[in-house]
Write an enzyme that holds these catalytic residues in place. Structure first.
Site, PDB file in Angstrom:
ATOM      1  N   CYS A   1       1.077  -1.442   0.177  1.00  0.00           N
ATOM      2  CA  CYS A   1      -0.075   0.172   0.239  1.00  0.00           C
ATOM      3  C   CYS A   1       0.982   1.242  -0.266  1.00  0.00           C
ATOM      4  CB  CYS A   1      -1.229   0.017   0.728  1.00  0.00           C
ATOM      5  SG  CYS A   1      -2.554   0.692   0.548  1.00  0.00           S
TER       6      CYS A   1
ATOM      7  N   HIS B   1      -4.466  -4.592   0.151  1.00  0.00           N
ATOM      8  CA  HIS B   1      -3.681  -5.473   1.819  1.00  0.00           C
ATOM      9  C   HIS B   1      -3.740  -7.361   1.172  1.00  0.00           C
ATOM     10  CE1 HIS B   1      -2.848  -1.844   3.757  1.00  0.00           C
ATOM     11  NE2 HIS B   1      -4.258  -2.020   3.216  1.00  0.00           N
TER      12      HIS B   1
ATOM     13  N   GLU C   1      -2.769  -9.121   3.824  1.00  0.00           N
ATOM     14  CA  GLU C   1      -2.615  -9.974   4.412  1.00  0.00           C
ATOM     15  C   GLU C   1      -4.654  -9.351   4.971  1.00  0.00           C
ATOM     16  OE1 GLU C   1      -1.828  -6.657   4.149  1.00  0.00           O
ATOM     17  OE2 GLU C   1      -2.245  -4.916   5.826  1.00  0.00           O
TER      18      GLU C   1
END
Ligand SMILES: NC(=O)CC[C@H](N)C(=O)O
Length: 345
Positions: free
Chosen positions: A237, A321, A323
């Site tokens: 990001c 993202h 994750e």
């Protein structure tokens, strides 16, 4: 005008919206939201309350940082929580955290305005007489100092060591790295490059974080030095944007950004599509991609470049993202790929 909840007070921020239908605990604790007032498009927020923070090895398992990071919260309806692990309501949590919120707002109308006119500065206040002047702009403030650690923090006990240049890293990222057996050393994001290299990391992560990446030329310089060392680098990001700037590309402000947990990204080489979590207000298009880097992922809705791969160096980056937290885990294989590159190096 609506009904105030959370803390009393007046806060200024850039008004942005998320279309995520759940995951408000993870969203509100994401340090990338520093300086922003967040509008939820989902009409009912608060249903499952707020849990007791859980931690393993210093890494939070059910929140992205220790605090609510947004300046203010806007919802259509704040609901009474009902869930076995709810410790407190959204109202109680926001009160303790000193963050004002408002309910009873026609959030769909407000979001239409933000889509038509773009993200804009706003004031949220529990006191109608309080009229602070909007004398700063989100794009002109470096918020990383507010969310980056002041000294080194270590997690995990693995044989291989990674440095995370921490601009406000989400704990979900730390969990993915520690869970793959690495020792993870978080360093303040303005650390001099020789201090980072003195840690002898086998790979470096440039984390997510708040604000305008164009205000961080020092960080881009650090990125460039580390790239010259040929160390594997993963940029996530803000880290992806810093990578682009470091390597000679361009990053621009988007009209209203991408904030959701169900944004598609298509891998350019294979055409595979992954549903991913996004929170970004800046981005790049094909023309902005640096020389020597190629597009790894693109958002098929608007063509925003969602990932880059270097043609020679072990550098890869994602605007989204991997994750998740909150969101689907379609892209967690990116951490496996990075781990493999680090261990083979
Ligand atoms: N989540 C992030 O790292 C966000 C990066 C940057 N602050 C943006 O809004 O585009």
């Amino acid at each position: 005008m609506g009904c105030g909840f959370g803390a009393e007070g007046t806060r200024i921020g850039e008004v942005v919206f998320t279309t995520a239908m759940s995951g408000y605990v993870e969203t509100l604790t994401d340090p990338s939201y520093k300086g922003q007032i967040l509008v939820f498009s989902h009409p009912l927020i608060g249903n499952y309350g707020v849990p007791e923070p859980l931690r393993e090895d210093g890494v939070l398992l059910n929140m992205e940082s220790d605090h609510v990071q947004v300046e203010g919260v806007v919802v259509a309806e704040e609901t009474i929580p009902s869930k076995w692990n709810s410790k407190e309501s959204l109202h109680e949590w926001l009160s303790d955290e000193g963050v004002p919120a408002i309910s009873g707002i026609d959030t769909r109308m407000l979001i239409k305005k933000l889509r038509e006119n773009g993200s804009m500065m706003g004031i949220i206040s529990s006191n109608g007489d309080d009229k602070p002047s909007l004398d700063w702009r989100y794009d002109e403030v470096d918020f990383t100092d507010a969310v980056s650690p002041h000294s080194i923090i270590v997690h995990g006990r693995g044989e291989n060591r990674l440095a995370v240049v921490d601009c406000g890293v989400k704990h979900g990222i730390l969990r993915e790295l520690v869970g793959r057996g690495f020792t993870v050393v978080r360093v303040p994001c303005k650390s001099p490059v020789d201090e980072i290299l003195a840690l002898e990391p086998q790979g470096v992560i440039f984390s997510n974080g708040p604000g305008n990446p164009n205000l961080l030329p020092g960080l881009a310089k650090t990125f460039r030095y580390i790239a010259e060392e040929k160390l594997p680098i993963l940029g996530i990001c803000l880290g992806h944007q810093v990578a682009a700037l470091a390597m000679g590309g361009r990053v621009r402000k988007m009209k209203f950004g991408h904030r959701a947990v169900n944004k598609p990204v298509v891998e350019a080489r294979t055409g595979s599509c992954f549903v991913t979590t996004h929170n970004h207000g800046y981005g790049m298009y094909d023309d902005d991609v640096p020389p020597n880097m190629k597009v790894w992922f693109r958002n098929p809705d608007d063509g925003v470049v969602e990932g880059l791969i270097h043609e020679e160096l072990p550098i890869f980056t994602t605007q989204f993202h991997p994750e998740a937290r909150a969101g689907p885990r379609d892209a967690s294989w990116i951490f496996d790929k990075f781990a493999k590159v680090v261990r083979s190096g």
